[in-house]
Design a protein around this motif. Structure first.
Motif, PDB file in Angstrom:
ATOM      1  N   ARG A 144       0.826  -1.207   0.000  1.00 37.86           N
ATOM      2  CA  ARG A 144       0.000   0.000   0.000  1.00 37.86           C
ATOM      3  C   ARG A 144       0.863   1.262   0.000  1.00 37.86           C
ATOM      4  O   ARG A 144       2.021   1.241   0.427  1.00 37.86           O
ATOM      5  N   GLU A 145       0.279   2.345  -0.448  1.00 34.51           N
ATOM      6  CA  GLU A 145       1.008   3.610  -0.504  1.00 34.51           C
ATOM      7  C   GLU A 145       1.546   3.968   0.885  1.00 34.51           C
ATOM      8  O   GLU A 145       0.828   3.916   1.882  1.00 34.51           O
ATOM      9  N   GLY A 146       2.813   4.297   0.925  1.00 33.31           N
ATOM     10  CA  GLY A 146       3.461   4.628   2.195  1.00 33.31           C
ATOM     11  C   GLY A 146       4.100   3.452   2.881  1.00 33.31           C
ATOM     12  O   GLY A 146       4.790   3.626   3.898  1.00 33.31           O
ATOM     13  N   LEU A 147       3.882   2.241   2.368  1.00 34.77           N
ATOM     14  CA  LEU A 147       4.469   1.039   2.951  1.00 34.77           C
ATOM     15  C   LEU A 147       5.389   0.374   1.944  1.00 34.77           C
ATOM     16  O   LEU A 147       5.189   0.481   0.734  1.00 34.77           O
ATOM     17  N   ASP A 161      11.097  -0.891   4.640  1.00 37.38           N
ATOM     18  CA  ASP A 161      11.007   0.383   5.363  1.00 37.38           C
ATOM     19  C   ASP A 161       9.951   0.215   6.454  1.00 37.38           C
ATOM     20  O   ASP A 161       8.805   0.631   6.302  1.00 37.38           O
ATOM     21  N   PRO A 162      10.319  -0.440   7.576  1.00 36.58           N
ATOM     22  CA  PRO A 162       9.325  -0.776   8.602  1.00 36.58           C
ATOM     23  C   PRO A 162       8.638   0.448   9.181  1.00 36.58           C
ATOM     24  O   PRO A 162       9.284   1.457   9.481  1.00 36.58           O
ATOM     25  N   LYS A 163       7.326   0.337   9.322  1.00 34.81           N
ATOM     26  CA  LYS A 163       6.536   1.411   9.909  1.00 34.81           C
ATOM     27  C   LYS A 163       5.490   0.826  10.834  1.00 34.81           C
ATOM     28  O   LYS A 163       4.936  -0.242  10.567  1.00 34.81           O
ATOM     29  N   ILE A 164       5.205   1.540  11.919  1.00 31.01           N
ATOM     30  CA  ILE A 164       4.175   1.126  12.860  1.00 31.01           C
ATOM     31  C   ILE A 164       2.940   1.994  12.647  1.00 31.01           C
ATOM     32  O   ILE A 164       3.008   3.225  12.772  1.00 31.01           O
ATOM     33  N   PRO A 167       2.228  -8.839   0.023  1.00 33.90           N
ATOM     34  CA  PRO A 167       2.459  -7.434   0.352  1.00 33.90           C
ATOM     35  C   PRO A 167       1.808  -7.077   1.685  1.00 33.90           C
ATOM     36  O   PRO A 167       0.887  -7.762   2.146  1.00 33.90           O
ATOM     37  N   ASN A 168       2.293  -6.024   2.311  1.00 31.86           N
ATOM     38  CA  ASN A 168       1.703  -5.484   3.543  1.00 31.86           C
ATOM     39  C   ASN A 168       1.767  -6.455   4.717  1.00 31.86           C
ATOM     40  O   ASN A 168       0.882  -6.465   5.576  1.00 31.86           O
ATOM     41  N   GLU A 169       2.822  -7.285   4.737  1.00 31.16           N
ATOM     42  CA  GLU A 169       3.020  -8.173   5.888  1.00 31.16           C
ATOM     43  C   GLU A 169       3.107  -7.329   7.157  1.00 31.16           C
ATOM     44  O   GLU A 169       3.775  -6.297   7.188  1.00 31.16           O
ATOM     45  N   CYS A 170       2.423  -7.764   8.212  1.00 38.02           N
ATOM     46  CA  CYS A 170       2.442  -6.966   9.430  1.00 38.02           C
ATOM     47  C   CYS A 170       2.416  -7.837  10.683  1.00 38.02           C
ATOM     48  O   CYS A 170       1.904  -8.961  10.670  1.00 38.02           O
ATOM     49  N   LEU A 171       2.978  -7.285  11.728  1.00 37.60           N
ATOM     50  CA  LEU A 171       3.065  -7.921  13.039  1.00 37.60           C
ATOM     51  C   LEU A 171       2.154  -7.168  13.997  1.00 37.60           C
ATOM     52  O   LEU A 171       2.335  -5.963  14.215  1.00 37.60           O
ATOM     53  N   ASP A 172       1.159  -7.853  14.561  1.00 41.80           N
ATOM     54  CA  ASP A 172       0.255  -7.229  15.521  1.00 41.80           C
ATOM     55  C   ASP A 172       0.985  -7.124  16.858  1.00 41.80           C
ATOM     56  O   ASP A 172       1.212  -8.122  17.540  1.00 41.80           O
ATOM     57  N   LEU A 173       1.375  -5.918  17.246  1.00 36.84           N
ATOM     58  CA  LEU A 173       2.253  -5.737  18.404  1.00 36.84           C
ATOM     59  C   LEU A 173       1.600  -6.102  19.735  1.00 36.84           C
ATOM     60  O   LEU A 173       2.215  -6.799  20.546  1.00 36.84           O
ATOM     61  N   PRO A 174       0.370  -5.674  20.022  1.00 37.73           N
ATOM     62  CA  PRO A 174      -0.238  -6.070  21.304  1.00 37.73           C
ATOM     63  C   PRO A 174      -0.370  -7.587  21.436  1.00 37.73           C
ATOM     64  O   PRO A 174      -0.100  -8.142  22.513  1.00 37.73           O
ATOM     65  N   TYR A 175      -0.775  -8.251  20.359  1.00 37.89           N
ATOM     66  CA  TYR A 175      -0.915  -9.705  20.418  1.00 37.89           C
ATOM     67  C   TYR A 175       0.441 -10.365  20.653  1.00 37.89           C
ATOM     68  O   TYR A 175       0.558 -11.318  21.437  1.00 37.89           O
ATOM     69  N   THR A 176       1.468  -9.855  19.972  1.00 39.06           N
ATOM     70  CA  THR A 176       2.804 -10.439  20.081  1.00 39.06           C
ATOM     71  C   THR A 176       3.344 -10.322  21.500  1.00 39.06           C
ATOM     72  O   THR A 176       3.919 -11.281  22.047  1.00 39.06           O
ATOM     73  N   LYS A 177       3.170  -9.181  22.116  1.00 33.77           N
ATOM     74  CA  LYS A 177       3.659  -8.997  23.480  1.00 33.77           C
ATOM     75  C   LYS A 177       2.951  -9.947  24.453  1.00 33.77           C
ATOM     76  O   LYS A 177       3.580 -10.527  25.350  1.00 33.77           O
ATOM     77  N   LYS A 178       1.659 -10.114  24.277  1.00 40.24           N
ATOM     78  CA  LYS A 178       0.918 -11.036  25.146  1.00 40.24           C
ATOM     79  C   LYS A 178       1.368 -12.479  24.899  1.00 40.24           C
ATOM     80  O   LYS A 178       1.451 -13.280  25.830  1.00 40.24           O
ATOM     81  N   LEU A 179       1.659 -12.802  23.638  1.00 38.76           N
ATOM     82  CA  LEU A 179       2.128 -14.141  23.322  1.00 38.76           C
ATOM     83  C   LEU A 179       3.463 -14.423  24.015  1.00 38.76           C
ATOM     84  O   LEU A 179       3.678 -15.523  24.555  1.00 38.76           O
TER      85      LEU A 179
END
Length: 480
Positions: free
Chosen positions: A116-119, A123-126, A451-463
């Protein structure tokens, strides 16, 4: 009421430590994701361009920064092989604690198109608590998560088993190189009682998901050749058979073009207990199993029934064409009847299907009774076994469920995953008495490999908190 407060305090203690180490490590983790490295199969220059090695060195630095107590960290770069990161942590009671083995991988799939545009891939972005970049969810977080889980246990002053961590850089290419390192480090790894793999998926971001099965895989680059060189299509069509049309006929021998049903050569009988599990899991998934995918416009799923979709994904062989050669870009294609067509054929196999039998079936189907006697070339034939977990001991299932309730507020779920982790079957054979925890963050819209692979941060921390809780709780049961 008092017990509830104790549990709340425990949850807060775990999460505060996990969050601190995660946030402190995040800048370097994002630097790692910026490295445009790719797995061996997709980067023929991986031994000379230094990108995969750069990734591994940065991961070693990340592990060192987390300052695990009584840990030894080694980065192996044996000649001709991808890098391998090995971490060894002493147990709190010396050699009496049993051994837990953590597994993950550092290599990445190619960047792919359509971000997507901007991703972009490197170039990792949160954005809205999701970290977008290639390799973040599959599977770079596994290194970070494994080490933070152990560091959290140590910070809380809890006892823990001996831990070994193996992080390869060849998983996306079939894990061919890891056998060398496992043999080399056999004595240092020793006996293993519990295996924690952080390379799988989840059906939602609301609870802990344990993977009980993984599909196998067979694939090859298949070429249909009809000419020694291209010729004018107006002159030859109707006289010379089209290589593409022949390919269509060959593929129809593998799966039904209307339903996608793959022939029996690649199928198995679903074990009764897995069929019952599938009914329960599909009910939890509900529409989420289908809605997680970005279907285009009015495109319909193969089946709108969650149970049938789940069975298709987990226990039914499926054909996919994942690459092609011999097809010029549409914009510049001339009126030429092409001499050959090459397709990269990939068949996902049920968890219990013998991959060598599947290899034989694939070759036989594609080379028997070939239309018009066309030349068939099969190159790069490879396969990997699926995985069907043995039952865990009751205490481990209880720890997993307790962790899910504590950190997510919901019970845990067991399910089968449609993807493959080649090493799991190897580890099951090498450590037949070991129990498995296979889990991960590849949930709705994570879009690994695409495309647009992403890591869900709240879920990851709880995991990560869950893993720390489970491993520390398992220590007493693993004692020799």
């Amino acid at each position: 009421m008092q017990q509830d407060q104790v549990q709340t305090n425990k949850r807060i203690q775990f999460q505060e430590i996990v969050d601190k180490h995660f946030e402190d490590s995040l800048p370097l983790f994002m630097d790692i994701l910026r490295v445009p490295s790719q797995s061996r199969e997709f980067d023929p220059e991986y031994l000379t361009n230094g990108l995969l090695l750069q990734t591994a060195k940065l991961f070693k630095e990340l592990v060192e920064n987390l300052k695990l107590k009584n840990a030894k960290i080694d980065l192996f770069t044996d000649e001709g092989l991808s890098p391998f990161l090995f971490v060894e942590v002493e147990g709190t009671d010396g050699g009496a604690d049993g051994t837990v083995l953590f597994y993950g991988h550092m290599d990445k799939q190619p960047p792919f198109t359509g971000w997507r545009e901007g991703l972009s891939a490197y170039d990792p972005k949160i954005i809205n608590d999701k970290l977008y970049a290639r390799g973040g969810a599959d599977d770079s977080y596994s290194v970070l998560g494994s080490v933070i889980a152990m560091r959290t246990i140590q910070d809380l002053g809890l006892k823990h088993p001996r831990a070994v961590m193996i992080f390869e850089a060849d998983e996306e290419s079939g894990s061919d190189h890891i056998e060398h390192y496992l043999n080399k480090l056999k004595d240092r790894i020793g006996n293993v009682d519990l295996i924690v793999c952080l390379d799988s998926g989840c059906g939602n971001y609301d609870q802990f998901w344990s993977t009980t099965t993984l599909r196998g895989l067979v694939g090859a680059n298949v070429t249909v050749q009809v000419l020694n060189e291209g010729v004018h299509s107006g002159d030859a069509s109707g006289v010379v058979p089209s290589s593409f049309r022949i390919f269509r006929q060959l593929l129809n021998k593998i799966d039904d073009p209307k339903t996608g049903e793959v022939v029996d050569d690649f199928q198995v009988t679903i074990p009764g207990e897995r069929y019952i599990q599938a009914q329960k899991t599909a009910a939890v998934f509900s529409e989420g199993l289908i809605n997680k995918f970005p279907l285009s416009a009015n495109t319909q799923p193969v089946s709108p029934d969650p149970f049938k979709a789940y069975i298709n994904k987990v226990w039914k062989a499926q054909l996919a064409i994942i690459g092609a050669d011999g097809l010029p870009p549409a914009q510049t294609a001339g009126n030429v009847l092409r001499p050959e067509t090459t397709l990269k054929v990939s068949v996902r196999l049920p968890p219990t299907k013998d991959p060598k039998e599947a290899e034989e079936s694939l070759v036989r189907i594609l080379t028997t009774n070939v239309p018009y006697g066309a030349t068939i070339k099969i190159e790069g034939l490879n396969s990997g076994a699926g995985f069907n977990a043995l039952d865990n001991k009751p205490y481990l299932d209880q720890l997993i469920n307790d962790a899910s309730n504590l950190f997510y507020g919901k019970e845990s779920v067991t399910f089968g995953e449609g993807g493959s982790i080649p090493l799991m079957n190897t580890l099951q054979q090498q450590f037949p008495k070991a129990q498995f925890i296979i889990t991960g963050v590849l949930g709705p819209n994570s879009n690994e490999h695409g495309p647009n692979e992403c890591l869900d941060l709240p879920y990851t921390k709880k995991l990560i908190s869950c893993i720390a809780y489970i491993v520390s709780g398992a220590q007493e049961h693993l004692k020799k």
